[in-house]
Design an enzyme around this catalytic site. Structure first.
Site, short mmCIF file in Angstrom:
data_model
loop_
_atom_site.label_atom_id
_atom_site.label_comp_id
_atom_site.label_asym_id
_atom_site.label_seq_id
_atom_site.Cartn_x
_atom_site.Cartn_y
_atom_site.Cartn_z
N TYR A 27 53.00 -9.37 -31.67
CA TYR A 27 54.23 -9.84 -31.02
C TYR A 27 54.91 -10.91 -31.87
CZ TYR A 27 57.24 -10.34 -26.94
OH TYR A 27 58.31 -10.32 -26.08
N LEU A 30 56.76 -9.08 -34.47
CA LEU A 30 57.93 -8.44 -33.88
C LEU A 30 59.05 -9.46 -33.67
CD1 LEU A 30 59.37 -6.03 -32.52
CD2 LEU A 30 58.30 -6.76 -30.37
N HIS A 31 58.69 -10.62 -33.18
CA HIS A 31 59.70 -11.67 -32.93
C HIS A 31 60.46 -11.99 -34.21
CE1 HIS A 31 61.64 -15.34 -31.83
NE2 HIS A 31 60.85 -16.07 -32.61
N ARG A 32 59.74 -12.18 -35.31
CA ARG A 32 60.41 -12.50 -36.58
C ARG A 32 61.30 -11.34 -37.03
NH1 ARG A 32 55.35 -15.17 -37.40
NH2 ARG A 32 54.40 -13.33 -38.35
N HIS A 174 65.42 -12.64 -28.95
CA HIS A 174 64.60 -12.35 -30.12
C HIS A 174 63.14 -12.06 -29.78
CE1 HIS A 174 67.74 -14.63 -32.72
NE2 HIS A 174 68.07 -13.37 -32.53
#
Length: 226
Positions: A27, A30-32, A174
């Site tokens: 996760y 994924l956020h980045r 985001h």
């Protein structure tokens, strides 16, 4: 929100990382990636969530949005611990739900005592809010992350709302979350990627067109085991 893909966590006892630790690492990556290419077009859900968020992360969006994301090397370092499905159309007649972040303060008593001193809350209101905050902290599943700005660790608590019949359009942050926009939600289905099928010796299925012909039938199963 007419397509999706699923990423399944594959724990490896040799590296002593739990399912929850691997999901948190996934996760965070994924956020980045969503910061760079998400553009508010990609939402997430956790189809196997219960007391924890489970072993499957589902991404929702258009073919273009999901394709742009998956063209980035954001899964580098986690390829050995994940299995990624192809980008698939959302099954027909699905329901919808909001997947949102819930802010849970680490010390609600201190926060609300200060609000009482400042005159923003009465003592009774503060007590009620402390109770709600403690309840949310104990009940909600979460991922463990670090802030990109200051490096401090925090728990991102996530709530998946009750199912509803109609979708609500909108954008996602985001983290792939929204307090109003919905994602389509349906029973857990994990369709292994073409690469996974090849690794499992199922090349013949692909050559014979099994993948496309059986796809609609597979949508009706809770899980596909190859």
């Amino acid at each position: 929100m007419d397509h999706y893909l699923e990423i399944k966590i594959i724990p490896d006892a040799d590296v002593a990382l739990s399912e929850a630790q691997l999901l948190s690492a996934l996760y965070a990556k994924l956020h980045r990636a969503l910061v760079d290419v998400g553009g508010g077009r990609i939402g997430v859900s956790f189809p196997r969530a219960g007391k924890t968020l489970g072993s499957v992360l589902r991404l929702h969006g258009s073919v273009d949005a999901l394709g742009s994301l998956m063209n980035e090397p954001w899964l580098k370092g986690l390829r050995d611990y994940t299995d990624v499905s192809g980008i698939l159309p959302v099954p027909v007649h699905t329901q919808h739900r909001v997947v949102r972040r819930v802010q849970v303060h680490s010390n609600p008593e201190r926060l609300y005592r200060r609000s009482v001193r400042n005159g923003k809350l009465s003592a009774e209101e503060a007590e009620q809010k402390v109770t709600v905050a403690k309840s949310a902290r104990s009940d909600l599943p979460y991922v463990y992350l670090r802030s990109n700005s200051n490096g401090n660790p925090f728990c991102l608590f996530i709530r998946q709302s009750d199912l509803q019949d109609s979708p609500v359009p909108g954008t996602f942050n985001h983290y792939g979350l929204s307090s109003t926009a919905t994602i389509p939600f349906f029973n857990p289905i994990f369709l292994p990627s073409r690469q996974a099928l090849i690794l499992k010796g199922c090349n013949g299925w692909l050559e014979k067109g099994f993948w496309s012909k059986k796809m609609e039938k597979l949508f009706n199963n809770e899980e596909v085991v190859i």
